[in-house]
Structures are given as structure tokens and as C-alpha cells.
Design an enzyme around this catalytic site. Structure first.
Site, PDB file in Angstrom:
ATOM      1  N   ASP A 108      -5.939 -46.101   2.688  1.00  0.00           N
ATOM      2  CA  ASP A 108      -5.098 -45.700   3.826  1.00  0.00           C
ATOM      3  C   ASP A 108      -5.764 -44.621   4.685  1.00  0.00           C
ATOM      4  OD1 ASP A 108      -4.703 -43.824   1.733  1.00  0.00           O
ATOM      5  OD2 ASP A 108      -2.913 -43.102   2.770  1.00  0.00           O
TER       6      ASP A 108
ATOM      7  N   ASP B 176      -2.043 -49.256  -3.670  1.00  0.00           N
ATOM      8  CA  ASP B 176      -0.906 -48.489  -3.163  1.00  0.00           C
ATOM      9  C   ASP B 176      -0.696 -48.653  -1.659  1.00  0.00           C
ATOM     10  OD1 ASP B 176      -3.223 -47.251  -2.455  1.00  0.00           O
ATOM     11  OD2 ASP B 176      -2.603 -45.232  -2.992  1.00  0.00           O
TER      12      ASP B 176
ATOM     13  N   THR C 104      -9.230 -50.426  -2.667  1.00  0.00           N
ATOM     14  CA  THR C 104      -8.936 -49.273  -3.527  1.00  0.00           C
ATOM     15  C   THR C 104      -8.376 -49.792  -4.849  1.00  0.00           C
ATOM     16  OG1 THR C 104      -7.421 -47.423  -3.926  1.00  0.00           O
ATOM     17  CG2 THR C 104      -6.725 -49.005  -2.279  1.00  0.00           C
TER      18      THR C 104
ATOM     19  N   ARG D 194     -16.226 -40.362   1.809  1.00  0.00           N
ATOM     20  CA  ARG D 194     -15.081 -39.875   2.573  1.00  0.00           C
ATOM     21  C   ARG D 194     -15.697 -38.926   3.591  1.00  0.00           C
ATOM     22  NH1 ARG D 194     -12.988 -39.670  -2.990  1.00  0.00           N
ATOM     23  NH2 ARG D 194     -11.634 -41.468  -3.221  1.00  0.00           N
TER      24      ARG D 194
ATOM     25  N   ASP E 171      -6.241 -48.411  -6.492  1.00  0.00           N
ATOM     26  CA  ASP E 171      -4.885 -47.882  -6.707  1.00  0.00           C
ATOM     27  C   ASP E 171      -3.758 -48.865  -6.372  1.00  0.00           C
ATOM     28  OD1 ASP E 171      -6.241 -45.554  -7.341  1.00  0.00           O
ATOM     29  OD2 ASP E 171      -5.903 -44.631  -5.391  1.00  0.00           O
TER      30      ASP E 171
ATOM     31  N   ARG F  26      -4.363 -41.973  -8.372  1.00  0.00           N
ATOM     32  CA  ARG F  26      -3.996 -40.865  -7.474  1.00  0.00           C
ATOM     33  C   ARG F  26      -2.502 -40.588  -7.595  1.00  0.00           C
ATOM     34  NH1 ARG F  26      -7.391 -38.738  -3.575  1.00  0.00           N
ATOM     35  NH2 ARG F  26      -8.713 -40.564  -3.571  1.00  0.00           N
TER      36      ARG F  26
ATOM     37  N   GLY G 158     -13.027 -44.262  -1.824  1.00  0.00           N
ATOM     38  CA  GLY G 158     -13.551 -44.555  -3.159  1.00  0.00           C
ATOM     39  C   GLY G 158     -14.026 -45.997  -3.261  1.00  0.00           C
TER      40      GLY G 158
HETATM   41  O1  F6P Z   1      -8.400 -43.822  -4.774  1.00  0.00           O
HETATM   42  C1  F6P Z   1      -9.214 -44.265  -5.821  1.00  0.00           C
HETATM   43  C2  F6P Z   1      -9.396 -43.181  -6.856  1.00  0.00           C
HETATM   44  O2  F6P Z   1     -10.203 -43.693  -7.893  1.00  0.00           O
HETATM   45  C3  F6P Z   1      -8.104 -42.580  -7.411  1.00  0.00           C
HETATM   46  O3  F6P Z   1      -7.504 -43.399  -8.375  1.00  0.00           O
HETATM   47  C4  F6P Z   1      -8.611 -41.253  -7.920  1.00  0.00           C
HETATM   48  O4  F6P Z   1      -7.559 -40.305  -7.946  1.00  0.00           O
HETATM   49  C5  F6P Z   1      -9.651 -40.872  -6.912  1.00  0.00           C
HETATM   50  O5  F6P Z   1     -10.064 -42.070  -6.277  1.00  0.00           O
HETATM   51  C6  F6P Z   1     -10.862 -40.185  -7.498  1.00  0.00           C
HETATM   52  O6  F6P Z   1     -11.683 -39.820  -6.441  1.00  0.00           O
HETATM   53  P1  F6P Z   1     -13.178 -39.283  -6.621  1.00  0.00           P
HETATM   54  O7  F6P Z   1     -14.062 -40.468  -6.880  1.00  0.00           O
HETATM   55  O8  F6P Z   1     -13.470 -38.630  -5.326  1.00  0.00           O
HETATM   56  O9  F6P Z   1     -13.173 -38.354  -7.790  1.00  0.00           O
END
Ligand code: F6P
Length: 323
Positions: free
Chosen positions: A104, A131, A127, A73, A129, A173, A12
């Protein structure tokens, strides 16, 4: 002496990635290292899509959200055929090192890649997050929590005017760090995060108390919480006090955009600079992080996702301040 490296952003996107890219590019060029900017994460290596980065490639991007290298991804990178194609392309282009900006999953990909090719790889944690083990702040987190705090402040204005209860869902997440920090900063009345055991009966008790005074109430819910998201929490509250005037706001991807904060830009620049310095020193398979204001290199295998455990004092503080 390392002569040619690559850079990519993966997973992301996060505000501050551009500041990190800029730092990597400028540090590499300063040290006469050629830099290939792979587009769309690992897919860029598989498809051999890259830009030879120049000083000007990163002019006027430090203040911009997103990533100029684009991101993805890459399920293909996890297949034997995709991995082999990536290895072939890296060998042909003579890339001796890589800087990966991502989470990660991106670093697990890096570890896998390094099993198939002798290449130095360093990572910068990107990220929202926050985390990852190995750094106090991941790139994007500071901007995201400021964006969320600003959004909740705005919701508070309208909630207060109508004496409404707002349940606000934030990203993260399976981590609740965005929720935790922003609930404190916005003076939320309740918080639900995966790191804390949420006693729903206790929340119900609090909600009953709220009936005594007409006022606004904000409940912050982490998307990964076991309660199952803001709509389920709102249903639960409604089941206890059906006459509450309630609204649900899922903040969504607005949390991933925007101009990075000052702190974000500085931290992203520091880790980007030290990623190139680290490659020049021969480091490999490590995350470049900042812990207690020191630059620290942590092996990728130790940078697994973490769930910050809340100490009892913090839990108590959150309960008292939101009471
Ligand atoms: O890991 C970053 C994040 O924004 C999370 O907080 C969230 O769950 C996820 O990515 C959303 O992913 P996507 O952009 O694929 O919907």
C-alpha cells in the site's frame, strides 16, 4: 498506442515478484512495447538506474524468490526534491506507463507521482501480508503461509518429543492473516492476532488446562498483536505455569524467501499480464487484483490496508479446533 513503459518492485520483497516481472516483460515485448526495469524501487527512477528488459532478462526466474529488480522503501521519493527528480527522469526517458509491484505504501507513492506527471500507472499487490483491498491474495502470501506451516510442523516434531510449549511469532506487520491461516493449518492450540480481541485471562485459563496432560502445545502470535510479541506472551504463560518447558521461535525473514508456490506463480503471472493489457487499454491508478478468480481493477485510493474482520463462526471454529 503506448510505446514505452517502466516496471519496479517496491517495499518488502515477496516470493512471486519475479513471476510477475516475467509476465510484464513478456507481455510488453509481445506487444512491441519497450520496457525499462528500474532498480531498487522508486530510488531507481530518482537515480535513473534501469535496465532495458529483454526477453532473456526474465529467463529462468519464475521459480526464484526475491526480485531480480531489487527493491527498497524510498524515503527520498517522499521529499519534494526526490519527487521532482523522478518526474524529470521519467519525462526525459519518454516513459508513458509504469507497473508498480508492491504494497500500500508503494501505491500511495504512485498516487503522489501521478499528481506531478501525466503517466499511466497500474499496480500489482506484492506483499506477504495479504492486507490489501482489491485482491484476494497478494503476491507472496501463499508462499509465506506454506513456509510458516512447514516451519511450525518442524517445531511440532521437537515440541512433541520434549512435551514443550512453543510460542511462535510470525510476520504480517499490523495484520494477522499469516498467523490466522497457519495456526489453523498447523493445528496450533492458541492464536493471538490483532483482528481478534485477545482475552488474556481466557488464554491463562486454557494454559492451566494444559497442565492436565503432558503434550506439546503451539501458540501462534502475530507480530502486530497487542500482546506485544512472542517473548511477552511466553512470559505471561510462564507467570501462570512456571514449570512449563517453553521455547520461543521468531520466524523472521525466512518467511519472505523461497521458491514461490504453484498458485503464487500463476496469480503473479495473471496480474502481470493484465497490468500490461490494462495500460494498453488506457487504464491508470488502479491495482490489478484477483477477486473470486476474476481479474479486477481497483482504484489505488481504495486499496488501503484492511484488517480482515473475523466472523463469529471462524472465531468459534479456531477455538474449538485448538481446544
Ligand atoms: O510487509 C512485509 C513485511 O515482511 C512485514 O510482514 C514485516 O513487518 C516487515 O515487512 C518487515 O520489514 P523489514 O524487511 O524492513 O524488516
Amino acid at each position: 498506442m503506448i510505446k514505452r513503459i517502466g516496471i519496479l518492485t517496491s517495499g518488502g520483497d515477496a516470493p512471486g515478484m519475479n513471476a510477475c516481472i516475467r509476465a510484464v516483460v513478456r507481455t510488453a515485448l509481445y506487444n512491441n512495447i519497450e520496457l525499462l526495469g528500474y532498480l531498487r524501487g522508486y530510488d531507481g527512477i530518482i537515480d535513473n538506474q534501469y535496465v532495458v528488459m529483454q526477453r532473456e532478462s526474465v529467463s529462468n526466474i519464475i521459480h526464484r524468490g526475491g526480485t531480480v529488480l531489487k527493491t527498497a522503501r524510498s524515503p527520498r521519493f517522499m521529499t519534494p526534491a526526490g519527487m521532482q527528480q523522478a518526474v524529470n527522469n521519467l519525462q526525459q526517458s519518454g516513459v508513458e506507463g509504469l507497473v508498480i509491484i508492491g504494497g500500500d505504501g508503494s501505491f500511495r507513492g504512485a498516487v503522489e507521482l501521478s499528481k506531478h506527471i501525466d503517466i499511466k500507472i497500474l499496480g500489482c499487490a506484492g506483499t506477504i501480508d495479504n492486507d490489501l483491498v482489491g485482491t484476494d491474495y497478494t503476491i507472496g502470501y501463499d508462499t509465506a503461509i506454506n513456509t510458516v506451516t512447514d516451519a511450525i510442523d518442524k517445531l511440532r516434531d521437537t515440541a512433541e518429543s520434549h512435551d514443550r510449549v512453543f510460542v511462535v511469532e510470525v510476520m504480517g506487520r499490523d495484520a494477522g492473516l499469516i498467523a490466522l491461516r497457519t495456526a489453523i493449518a498447523s493445528g496450533a492450540e492458541a492464536l493471538l492476532v490483532p483482528e481478534m480481541h485477545n482475552d488474556m485471562a481466557l488464554l491463562g485459563e486454557r494454559v492451566r488446562q494444559w497442565r492436565k496432560t503432558k503434550s506439546s502445545r503451539i501458540v501462534v502470535v502475530a507480530e502486530g498483536d497487542e500482546a506485544g510479541g512472542a517473548y511477552k506472551v511466553a512470559d505471561y504463560i510462564k507467570s501462570i505455569v512456571p514449570d512449563f518447558d517453553m521455547r520461543v521461535t521468531v520466524l523472521g525473514h525466512i518467511q519472505r524467501g523461497g521458491s514461490p508456490t504453484c498458485m503464487e506463480r500463476v496469480n503473479a503471472s495473471v496480474v502481470g499480464y493484465h497490468a500490461v493489457k490494462g495500460l494498453m487499454e488506457g487504464r491508470r491508478n488502479e491495482l490489478v487484483g484477483i477477486i473470486n478468480r476474476e481479474v479486477v481493477y481497483t482504484p489505488f485510493l481504495k486499496t488501503v490496508k484492511h484488517k480482515e474482520t473475523l466472523d463469529a463462526g471462524m472465531e468459534e471454529m479456531i477455538r474449538v479446533l485448538g481446544s
